[in-house]
Write a protein that holds these residues in place. Sequence first.
Motif, short mmCIF file in Angstrom:
data_model
loop_
_atom_site.label_atom_id
_atom_site.label_comp_id
_atom_site.label_asym_id
_atom_site.label_seq_id
_atom_site.Cartn_x
_atom_site.Cartn_y
_atom_site.Cartn_z
N THR A 344 38.11 34.47 41.28
CA THR A 344 37.21 34.86 42.35
C THR A 344 37.01 36.37 42.32
OG1 THR A 344 38.96 35.24 43.96
CG2 THR A 344 38.16 32.97 43.73
N ALA A 345 36.34 36.88 43.35
CA ALA A 345 36.15 38.34 43.45
C ALA A 345 37.48 39.07 43.45
CB ALA A 345 35.38 38.67 44.72
N HIS A 346 38.51 38.43 43.96
CA HIS A 346 39.80 39.10 44.03
C HIS A 346 40.51 39.11 42.68
CE1 HIS A 346 38.63 38.12 48.11
NE2 HIS A 346 39.12 39.31 48.35
N TYR A 347 40.15 38.20 41.79
CA TYR A 347 40.59 38.32 40.41
C TYR A 347 40.01 39.62 39.83
CZ TYR A 347 41.78 36.85 35.66
OH TYR A 347 42.32 36.77 34.40
N MET A 348 38.73 39.84 40.13
CA MET A 348 38.09 41.06 39.63
C MET A 348 38.63 42.30 40.33
SD MET A 348 36.22 42.22 37.32
CE MET A 348 35.80 40.60 36.66
N SER A 349 39.24 42.15 41.52
CA SER A 349 39.89 43.30 42.17
C SER A 349 40.96 43.89 41.25
CB SER A 349 40.56 42.87 43.47
OG SER A 349 39.63 42.43 44.42
N GLY A 350 41.79 43.02 40.69
CA GLY A 350 42.84 43.50 39.80
C GLY A 350 42.28 43.96 38.46
N TYR A 351 41.41 43.15 37.88
CA TYR A 351 40.84 43.49 36.57
C TYR A 351 40.04 44.79 36.66
CZ TYR A 351 38.67 42.60 31.98
OH TYR A 351 38.28 42.69 30.66
N GLY A 352 39.24 44.91 37.70
CA GLY A 352 38.37 46.07 37.85
C GLY A 352 39.13 47.35 38.17
N ALA A 353 40.18 47.26 38.99
CA ALA A 353 40.95 48.46 39.33
C ALA A 353 41.61 49.04 38.08
CB ALA A 353 42.01 48.13 40.37
#
Length: 449
Positions: A344-353
């Motif tokens: 989800t978007a929160h998967y991308m929270s970790g990947y993106g940070a």
Amino acid sequence: MKRTTTDHDSEGIGRRQLLSAIGGSAVAAALAGCSTLLSDSDTADQGGQSGGGISEEPIQAGLLTFTRGAPGVLGIQAQRGAELAVQRINEAGGIGGQREIELDVVNEGSNPLDSYNQFIEEGKEVTFGPISSGTHSQIAPEVEKNEVINVGTDGTVTTLYEETVTDPTYSFRFQNYDIMEVVTMAREAVERIGADNISTVAGVNPGYSFGEDEMRVFTQAIQKLTDAEIVYEGFPELGASDMSNHITSINNEEPDVTFSSLWGGDVTTFVRQANANDMFENTTVFGTTLYSAAGDVPGDALAGTDIYSGSRNYYWGLPALGNWQPGRELFDAATQQDGVTVPTAHYMSGYGAVTAWATAVEKAIDLLGTYPSQEQIAQVLEGHGFFTPAGYHNIAEDHQGASNSFAGQMVYNDDLGAARLEDVNTYAATETAPPPGVTGSDWLDSWSA
């Protein structure tokens, strides 16, 4: 303007264009997914990445996130995303071609400030996280005092950089923050129902700073877009097992719109109990982070509901998985990780940070020819542009991340075995975020009626 989209933005993009866009490094290429396009000679041509004055010592990094309980539904997504980004960096040879990353993950839990300070005592060179807005407000002043960069995965409260740390140097935030996702859902409510059909609004939001912030901003935004009256506000505690009093109040008021920023396991509890008590016959629900429970909420709980959810900066169908590499590769890898049904978007929270920090360090190495200091990395992060399989991102001068937002109807998909968003609209950051230096409240006040 809002776009109803199936993006094809990357079709036809060339290797040189791609390398130029991402900063031209092997690590940036791996994170954006074009590592297979690089040959050995390609890598050697990238400058400042073949050693020089760069140590071979691994970079010690820390991630603060929820790893269990109801918040873990969201926090584990961020953890797995960060772990995959680190894995891709290390497989590409490490930062600067020399330094692999060792990521230490700690549960945000009940003493997050102690956990953060432990990271600093252990000599971490960069930290990521947290999930909670309350935690973020606690650690951001410490980040500035310790002068070690932290890139927030979530903790999206609007007041972080407006009141808590007003002139940050070392504190950054990757995710779209509260005002962006709330304005997205206010615009989405008007788009779906029509301003003339919204005269009453209720809210059920988490009973702490994040939920209070989201309800305050939604009230301000929706009342600028419509003549709506707020008829009910409820703030259940995080992890509450009984939300029946809030559901009864909504059934009594029958508001045109019910706004919610519940997240993680609380979404499943709320949707289950609301559906069992016929709440969806009396209102339409619009939520900023309901999709965070995509892999947790069961199909029978969503049957017959009328729910629209936002997704902060990532919905796994947009950009199209097959057109924005490594969209498909990342999606498939994520679904194989423990605790991730769908990213989800929160998967991308970790990947993106992790990607924001790593690509900024690579850019600094290109400029300096050696490993940069914390201050130099911070200078590069200000205004830093990069992309991931979620699309283009920018860290603005005010240290806020700014990306597209997505909103669509939340339905259960039997083939996936999880909820997904359908009929998705995309909102650009220019529609949802105030300009740097302008507070969210002042920006909303400036809107014309």
